[in-house]
Design a protein around this motif. Structure first.
Motif, short mmCIF file in Angstrom:
data_model
loop_
_atom_site.label_atom_id
_atom_site.label_comp_id
_atom_site.label_asym_id
_atom_site.label_seq_id
_atom_site.Cartn_x
_atom_site.Cartn_y
_atom_site.Cartn_z
N VAL A 1 0.83 -1.21 0.00
CA VAL A 1 0.00 0.00 0.00
C VAL A 1 0.86 1.26 0.00
N TYR A 2 0.57 2.13 -0.96
CA TYR A 2 1.29 3.40 -1.02
C TYR A 2 0.30 4.55 -1.20
N PHE A 3 0.48 5.60 -0.41
CA PHE A 3 -0.35 6.81 -0.53
C PHE A 3 0.46 7.88 -1.25
N GLY A 4 -0.15 8.51 -2.25
CA GLY A 4 0.52 9.58 -2.98
C GLY A 4 -0.46 10.29 -3.88
N TYR A 5 0.02 10.91 -4.93
CA TYR A 5 -0.89 11.60 -5.86
C TYR A 5 -0.24 11.72 -7.22
N THR A 6 -1.07 11.74 -8.26
CA THR A 6 -0.54 11.63 -9.62
C THR A 6 0.23 12.87 -10.07
N PHE A 7 -0.08 14.04 -9.48
CA PHE A 7 0.62 15.25 -9.89
C PHE A 7 1.99 15.37 -9.23
N CYS A 8 2.31 14.45 -8.33
CA CYS A 8 3.59 14.48 -7.62
C CYS A 8 4.73 14.46 -8.64
N PRO A 9 5.63 15.43 -8.56
CA PRO A 9 6.65 15.53 -9.60
C PRO A 9 7.75 14.48 -9.51
N ASP A 10 8.03 13.97 -8.33
CA ASP A 10 9.18 13.09 -8.25
C ASP A 10 9.05 11.91 -7.28
N VAL A 11 8.68 12.18 -6.04
CA VAL A 11 8.74 11.15 -5.01
C VAL A 11 7.79 9.99 -5.32
N CYS A 12 6.53 10.31 -5.61
CA CYS A 12 5.55 9.25 -5.88
C CYS A 12 5.92 8.39 -7.09
N PRO A 13 6.26 9.02 -8.24
CA PRO A 13 6.62 8.18 -9.39
C PRO A 13 7.81 7.27 -9.08
N ASP B 1 2.06 17.78 0.48
CA ASP B 1 3.01 17.15 1.40
C ASP B 1 2.37 15.84 1.83
N HIS B 2 3.16 14.79 1.89
CA HIS B 2 2.54 13.54 2.36
C HIS B 2 3.59 12.54 2.83
N THR B 3 3.18 11.70 3.74
CA THR B 3 4.01 10.58 4.17
C THR B 3 4.28 9.70 2.96
NI NI Z 1 4.47 12.37 -3.74
#
Ligand code: NI
Length: 197
Positions: A66-78, A162-164
């Motif tokens: 399970v991962y929490f993030g968002y699609t507009f995230c420029p770097d960390v999430c991808p 901002d997100h964990t």
């Molecule tokens: Ni992110």
């Protein structure tokens, strides 16, 4: 007289020691030690990128990643989603027994259609999940995930979140097994997933 004093000191020390042990036991019970009793994870009801209503109970019998993030995230999430995808590939056919979930912390922008365009880019089996702001808040609370929108300074009103950024590995019964921090390689993640698999 002297012996009496020593006895008193010894008694006092024993009380202090006992209190210390009791406090330690209480802290262990309530806090941080990773075990099945630590309440990370739990019920959520969300909508998948294919439009299905999905509950965490639907994944019983499989591990959940399970991962929490968002699609507009420029770097960390991808970057983190790519590590998850590579770890799944390393598991080969065993990856079928793992449900990889990407839960958005930005439901305003991450509709299921936005997620549907995004998740297959990383992995065919990655499930994108969105919901109402309340549903997302409840899921994030269950996983103790922090998130908040942050001003980007752009005139078009675009914002960052901002997100964990932790990847949670949950057991077949839905209980927390462990989490992975940034910098964990796909190889390390795959090896760790194999242990309970
Ligand atoms: Ni992110």
């Amino acid at each position: 007289m002297r012996t009496g004093r020593l006895v008193l000191i010894a008694a006092a020390l024993a009380i202090v020691l006992a209190a210390g042990v009791a406090t330690f036991a209480l802290l262990r019970q309530g806090g941080g030690a990773p075990s099945g009793t630590v309440p990370i994870g739990g019920d959520f009801t969300l909508t998948s990128h294919t439009g299905q209503r999905v509950r965490d109970a639907d994944f019983r019998g499989r591990l959940m990643l399970v991962y929490f993030g968002y699609t507009f995230c420029p770097d960390v999430c991808p970057a983190e989603l790519q590590v998850m995808a590579d770890a799944l590939d390393r598991l080969g056919p065993d990856a079928e027994r793992v449900a990889p979930l990407f839960i958005t912390v930005d439901p305003e922008r991450d509709t299921r259609h936005v997620l549907a365009d995004y998740v297959p880019f990383f992995h065919q089996r990655l499930v994108g999940l969105t919901g109402t702001p309340d549903e997302i808040a409840a899921a994030a609370k269950a996983y103790r995930v922090y998130y908040a929108s942050a001003e980007s300074g752009e005139e078009d009103g675009a914002y960052l979140m901002d997100h964990t950024s932790l990847v949670y590995l949950m057991g077949r019964d839905g209980s927390y097994l462990r989490h992975f921090t940034a910098g964990t390689t796909a190889e390390e993640m795959a090896a760790a997933i194999r242990q309970p698999l």
